[in-house]
Scaffold this motif. Structure first.
Motif, mmCIF file in Angstrom:
data_model
loop_
_atom_site.group_PDB
_atom_site.id
_atom_site.type_symbol
_atom_site.label_atom_id
_atom_site.label_comp_id
_atom_site.label_asym_id
_atom_site.label_seq_id
_atom_site.Cartn_x
_atom_site.Cartn_y
_atom_site.Cartn_z
ATOM 1 N N VAL A 99 2.464 3.369 9.892
ATOM 2 C CA VAL A 99 2.560 4.658 9.201
ATOM 3 C C VAL A 99 2.098 5.776 10.126
ATOM 4 O O VAL A 99 1.005 5.712 10.693
ATOM 5 C CB VAL A 99 1.699 4.651 7.915
ATOM 6 N N THR A 141 5.448 11.876 6.293
ATOM 7 C CA THR A 141 4.991 10.528 6.627
ATOM 8 C C THR A 141 6.181 9.677 7.050
ATOM 9 O O THR A 141 7.176 9.586 6.334
ATOM 10 C CB THR A 141 4.285 9.867 5.432
ATOM 11 N N PRO A 183 -1.348 11.597 0.767
ATOM 12 C CA PRO A 183 -1.386 10.229 1.257
ATOM 13 C C PRO A 183 -2.739 9.552 1.043
ATOM 14 O O PRO A 183 -3.785 10.098 1.378
ATOM 15 C CB PRO A 183 -1.095 10.389 2.759
ATOM 16 N N GLY A 184 -2.685 8.375 0.421
ATOM 17 C CA GLY A 184 -3.907 7.625 0.173
ATOM 18 C C GLY A 184 -4.632 8.021 -1.088
ATOM 19 O O GLY A 184 -5.639 7.400 -1.437
ATOM 20 N N GLN A 212 0.840 -1.202 0.000
ATOM 21 C CA GLN A 212 0.000 0.000 0.000
ATOM 22 C C GLN A 212 0.876 1.254 0.000
ATOM 23 O O GLN A 212 0.904 2.039 0.942
ATOM 24 C CB GLN A 212 -0.937 -0.014 1.207
ATOM 25 N N HIS A 263 1.517 9.897 10.073
ATOM 26 C CA HIS A 263 1.467 11.116 9.279
ATOM 27 C C HIS A 263 1.665 12.339 10.177
ATOM 28 O O HIS A 263 1.381 12.304 11.380
ATOM 29 C CB HIS A 263 0.119 11.231 8.561
ATOM 30 N N VAL A 301 0.473 5.459 0.709
ATOM 31 C CA VAL A 301 0.624 6.256 1.935
ATOM 32 C C VAL A 301 1.753 7.268 1.802
ATOM 33 O O VAL A 301 1.810 8.236 2.560
ATOM 34 C CB VAL A 301 0.875 5.362 3.164
ATOM 35 N N THR A 327 7.419 5.807 8.073
ATOM 36 C CA THR A 327 7.026 4.406 7.911
ATOM 37 C C THR A 327 8.047 3.496 8.580
ATOM 38 O O THR A 327 9.238 3.802 8.625
ATOM 39 C CB THR A 327 6.907 4.004 6.425
#
Length: 241
Positions: A217, A202, A189-190, A181, A219, A184, A204
């Motif tokens: 994740v 972001t 993001p997304g 995914q 943010h 992100v 990770t």
């Protein structure tokens, strides 16, 4: 009756061999566990030392005794694009505690980059830019810079320091995703392909700790830029509650 003796003798020999093999396997397993534990511990020792030396060298390079402290924030500067593998900043996360040291920010997320500090996803925004500054770090081994990523709370500062000064972000939302995914770390993001209008960051890291099954994740949203001439922001000089 005598015909049973060879069978009994063979059984005793086989039992002895089995016992020896079992003991050897147990010993080997213990040695492997000890070696793995030592290896994990040793990577932290080496990485902590090397990353601390890198951070100290950066701070020395950025120090300018001729700077006159100024008050207030300043316009957000444009940073030069770093080269692959270049250390171009330091990441500060006060929530991780007083014993946690600032980590070098390296351009790239290769194995070597993440062994050297926190990796910046190539192609994502640079600190202060509109878009998403995406960074990655280990939760265990190699100094485990993001070991405490799940401890971050909304509003906590995440500060990226460069030669120009300090870019202050504040934690917003967190989530756990699959490794595939990658949206992100998109500029929004997304929402791959969406046009960014905000300055975001972001973080990770692998999840759960010790596995790569998922990604944790975190943010954050941009708060302000503090130029080097103004001195370190209050987020780095005050104790995090």
């Amino acid at each position: 009756m005598t015909t049973t003796r060879p069978a009994a003798s063979s059984t005793r020999v086989l039992g002895g061999v089995t016992t020896v093999l079992g003991e050897l396997l147990v010993t080997l397993g213990v040695l492997l566990l000890l070696f793995t534990g030592w290896q994990l511990w040793w990577t932290d020792v080496v990485a902590d030392r090397e990353q601390a030396q890198t951070a100290a060298a950066l701070v020395d390079r950025w120090a300018d005794p001729q700077l006159v402290p100024t008050a207030g924030d300043a316009p957000v500067p444009d940073l030069a694009e770093p080269l692959a593998g270049e250390v171009f900043g330091l990441v500060h996360v006060p929530r991780f505690g007083p014993d946690w040291q600032p980590r070098p920010l390296v351009e790239g997320t290769t194995t070597a980059d993440l062994e050297a500090g926190v990796g910046h996803y190539a192609g994502t925004a640079l600190p202060g830019e509109v878009g998403n500054v995406a960074i990655a770090g280990h939760r265990n081994t190699y100094g485990k810079p993001f070991h405490g990523i799940a401890e971050l709370q909304a509003g906590d500062p995440v500060v990226v320091e460069t030669a120009e000064g300090w870019f202050v972000y504040r934690a917003t939302t967190a989530r756990v995703v699959r490794p595939d995914q990658v949206e992100v770390v998109a500029p929004v993001p997304g929402e791959p392909g969406a046009q960014p209008t905000e300055r975001l960051l972001t973080m990770t890291a692998c999840h759960p700790i010790g596995t790569a099954r998922e990604r944790y994740v975190q943010h954050a949203a941009f708060d302000r830029f503090v130029p080097r001439a103004a001195g370190a922001p209050s987020e780095l000089t005050q104790v995090t509650p």
